[in-house]
Design a protein around this motif. Structure first.
Motif, PDB file in Angstrom:
ATOM      1  N   LEU A 112      -5.482  -0.339  -7.858  1.00  0.00           N
ATOM      2  CA  LEU A 112      -5.369  -0.329  -6.398  1.00  0.00           C
ATOM      3  C   LEU A 112      -4.717  -1.617  -5.890  1.00  0.00           C
ATOM      4  O   LEU A 112      -3.841  -1.584  -5.016  1.00  0.00           O
ATOM      5  CB  LEU A 112      -6.760  -0.176  -5.771  1.00  0.00           C
ATOM      6  N   ASP A 113      -5.149  -2.737  -6.439  1.00  0.00           N
ATOM      7  CA  ASP A 113      -4.555  -4.025  -6.046  1.00  0.00           C
ATOM      8  C   ASP A 113      -3.060  -4.035  -6.339  1.00  0.00           C
ATOM      9  O   ASP A 113      -2.249  -4.518  -5.541  1.00  0.00           O
ATOM     10  CB  ASP A 113      -5.248  -5.172  -6.796  1.00  0.00           C
ATOM     11  N   GLU A 114      -2.710  -3.458  -7.495  1.00  0.00           N
ATOM     12  CA  GLU A 114      -1.304  -3.427  -7.906  1.00  0.00           C
ATOM     13  C   GLU A 114      -0.469  -2.562  -6.962  1.00  0.00           C
ATOM     14  O   GLU A 114       0.629  -2.945  -6.542  1.00  0.00           O
ATOM     15  CB  GLU A 114      -1.203  -2.904  -9.339  1.00  0.00           C
ATOM     16  N   VAL A 115      -1.000  -1.382  -6.618  1.00  0.00           N
ATOM     17  CA  VAL A 115      -0.230  -0.477  -5.761  1.00  0.00           C
ATOM     18  C   VAL A 115      -0.160  -1.004  -4.334  1.00  0.00           C
ATOM     19  O   VAL A 115       0.861  -0.855  -3.635  1.00  0.00           O
ATOM     20  CB  VAL A 115      -0.821   0.953  -5.802  1.00  0.00           C
ATOM     21  N   GLU A 116      -1.226  -1.668  -3.864  1.00  0.00           N
ATOM     22  CA  GLU A 116      -1.200  -2.246  -2.526  1.00  0.00           C
ATOM     23  C   GLU A 116      -0.199  -3.396  -2.438  1.00  0.00           C
ATOM     24  O   GLU A 116       0.468  -3.584  -1.411  1.00  0.00           O
ATOM     25  CB  GLU A 116      -2.604  -2.715  -2.139  1.00  0.00           C
ATOM     26  N   GLU A 117      -0.092  -4.130  -3.514  1.00  0.00           N
ATOM     27  CA  GLU A 117       0.905  -5.201  -3.565  1.00  0.00           C
ATOM     28  C   GLU A 117       2.307  -4.613  -3.495  1.00  0.00           C
ATOM     29  O   GLU A 117       3.192  -5.147  -2.806  1.00  0.00           O
ATOM     30  CB  GLU A 117       0.735  -6.024  -4.834  1.00  0.00           C
TER      31      GLU A 117
END
Length: 548
Positions: A438-443
């Motif tokens: 999730l952190d990766e896709v939000e970035e």
């Protein structure tokens, strides 16, 4: 000793063919009065347990402990190995095709389970070959196909009997067969006889003097046919150069020995009774040990400690086998299998292989039907938890696929669902992995938004530049101001300062500051000057920006 007065030479080779693993296994022993050769081919796909090796070692171990030419005992050895395969069938059902040959260096007996073969050659011809326990062999026996078509018939590996078979296992055990000097035996698995016929074996023997030469030629014949797929193959050659010659007075000596044994038995009857009492005491101790281990296993099962339960059931079953209690050995074997399946399932769950864990648990569940000595509810919970984890991972996998397709918003939505599901089923490791995704896709989404706004700012800046070039300074200032706001929003400080300079320049063009024309006078922004001595007067700016 028979071995010293005879000459049997053995050579063998065993290869995997075009496969990675060799499921064939061969071993033999030559004792003082008897010899035994056992060859097998594993029919299952288990990569952790070698069924052929297990069966061969079981039979050979029993034979070495009690060498025999008894057909009944040989059959018993094979059946014990068969039950061993059944008991050890945890991941997959273990299966093997096997051939056993026993000799007292004068006669021989062979036993077959499956389609591993014995070829016997005498006086330069094929004397006989063992019969397969296959559908093709049955068709040949019923004269539906010629005998020489078995090797190529599509049903040659459709076995009617084999080791590890669930029901009605019945190996073939021959009668005693007299050997003579010069006999040659070839033992082989289907991987060899499918590619090398009996006639080709006979031709090969014309060129050799040693068994090692024969197996090498048989391999050359097989490989020379250049088949795309070469199955596991094993070939064993036994040259009977000299058989043991029986003593014609043997029968008389045997009768005398029996008579002497009966006399000694009568004389030491008391000793025999003592031995029987001691043996009974040991058996009672073994029975007590069996029940004790079983009780301990039951307690561990109720506590959910299946690893310790498995060990106790194994000890109990070994004790049952030791006292030849077939009923308890079978019952304990069932408990052992169920416990092993649950233990394997727990291990797979711990390793993160939840699909394999479900498979093990469901097999255990099937075995537990109708039983009250295992906790069915606990097992159902294990299955439900594993399946829930699988669902979470499937959602994560779906999110990964969307991420790979650069559908970042879709991936984000799916990851959020997966994380929520992981939290609901207490899947801590899964939730941690999904949070990282999730952190990766939000970035990624944040970077894309920043890039989009940067493009918007650059468009506004270019629009301002165009208006400035056409001396429409008001519109230029308007576009620059909007561009500056966009750059401020995405923290592009350098761009913000650059735009500020452009705004100031445009404002200077729009509202130029007049230069001073009179000494000691103040100029207003509109070109008006005030004279301190003369009072207020109107001033008109000239073209040079001075006062007229």
């Amino acid at each position: 000793m028979r071995k010293d007065n005879s000459e049997f030479k053995t050579a063998f080779l065993s290869e995997a063919g075009t496969f990675i693993n060799n499921k064939d296994y061969f071993a033999f022993t030559e004792l003082d009065d008897m010899a035994c050769w056992v060859i097998a081919h594993g029919l299952d796909s288990d990569r952790e347990v070698e069924s052929a090796e297990m069966a061969v070692k079981s039979i050979l171990g029993n034979f070495m402990n009690n060498p025999t030419m008894s057909r009944m005992r040989i059959k018993k050895y094979i059946q014990e190995a068969h039950r061993l395969l059944q008991d050890e069938s945890r991941r997959v059902r273990l299966k093997a095709s096997l051939l056993m040959v026993v000799t007292d260096y004068s006669k021989m007996i062979w036993a077959v389970a499956g389609n591993t073969r014995l070829y016997h050659f005498r006086n330069g011809r094929l004397n006989f070959k063992s019969k397969d326990q296959s559908l093709a062999q049955m068709m040949a026996d019923e004269e539906k196909i010629p005998e020489d078509e078995i090797e190529e018939h599509e049903e040659r590996n459709n076995l009617l009997n084999y080791m590890g078979k669930p029901h009605d296992f019945e190996p073939f055990v021959s009668k005693k067969y007299q050997l003579i000097d010069g006999d040659v035996m070839v033992l082989c698995t289907s991987g060899l006889w499918e590619g090398v016929s009996g006639i080709e074996m006979l031709d090969a023997m014309e060129e050799v003097k040693e068994p090692s030469e024969l197996v090498d030629i048989l391999e050359d014949v097989l490989l020379s046919k250049q088949k795309k797929i070469v199955n596991n193959y094993t070939a064993v050659a036994i040259f009977v150069n000299k058989t043991y010659q029986e003593d014609p007075t043997k029968k008389i000596r045997v009768i005398k020995r029996i008579s002497l044994a009966l006399l000694l038995l009568a004389l030491v009857g008391g000793g025999a009774i003592v031995y029987k009492i001691q043996n009974t005491k040991k058996k009672a101790e073994a029975v007590a040990s069996m029940f004790e281990h079983e009780k301990n296993g039951d307690i561990f099962v109720q506590d959910g400690d299946y690893a310790k339960a498995l060990k106790e059931y194994s000890e109990a079953r070994n004790a049952a086998i030791k006292i030849k209690d077939k009923i308890h050995a079978q019952l304990l074997g069932k408990k052992q299998r169920i416990t092993q399946l649950i233990t394997d399932g727990d291990a797979s769950f711990k390793e993160g292989d939840y699909a394999k864990a479900v498979s093990k648990y469901e097999k255990a569940q099937k075995e537990m039907q109708g039983r009250k000595d295992f906790n069915m509810k606990e097992l159902e919970e294990k299955i439900h938890k594993s399946q829930s984890f699988i669902q979470v991972l499937n959602l994560k996998k779906d999110g990964d696929m969307k991420f790979e397709r650069q559908d970042y918003q879709g991936a984000k939505n799916t990851y959020q669902k997966a994380r929520k599901a992981a939290i609901a089923v207490s899947f801590a490791n899964g939730e941690k992995e999904i949070k990282a995704k999730l952190d990766e896709v939000e970035e990624k989404i944040s970077n894309l938004e920043k890039e989009k706004k940067q493009l918007d700012g650059e468009k506004l800046e270019k629009k301002g530049d165009k208006s400035y070039s056409s001396q429409d300074f008001e519109k230029a200032i308007e576009s620059y101001t909007m561009a500056q706001e966009v750059y401020q929003e995405i923290d592009m400080l350098e761009k913000v300062l650059s735009i500020e300079r452009k705004i100031m320049k445009a404002e200077e063009k729009l509202n130029p500051i007049p230069k001073a024309g009179l000494a000691g006078s103040d100029a207003t922004p509109n070109g008006q000057a005030l004279n301190n001595d003369m009072g207020e007067a109107d001033a008109v700016p000239n073209k040079a920006g001075g006062i007229k």
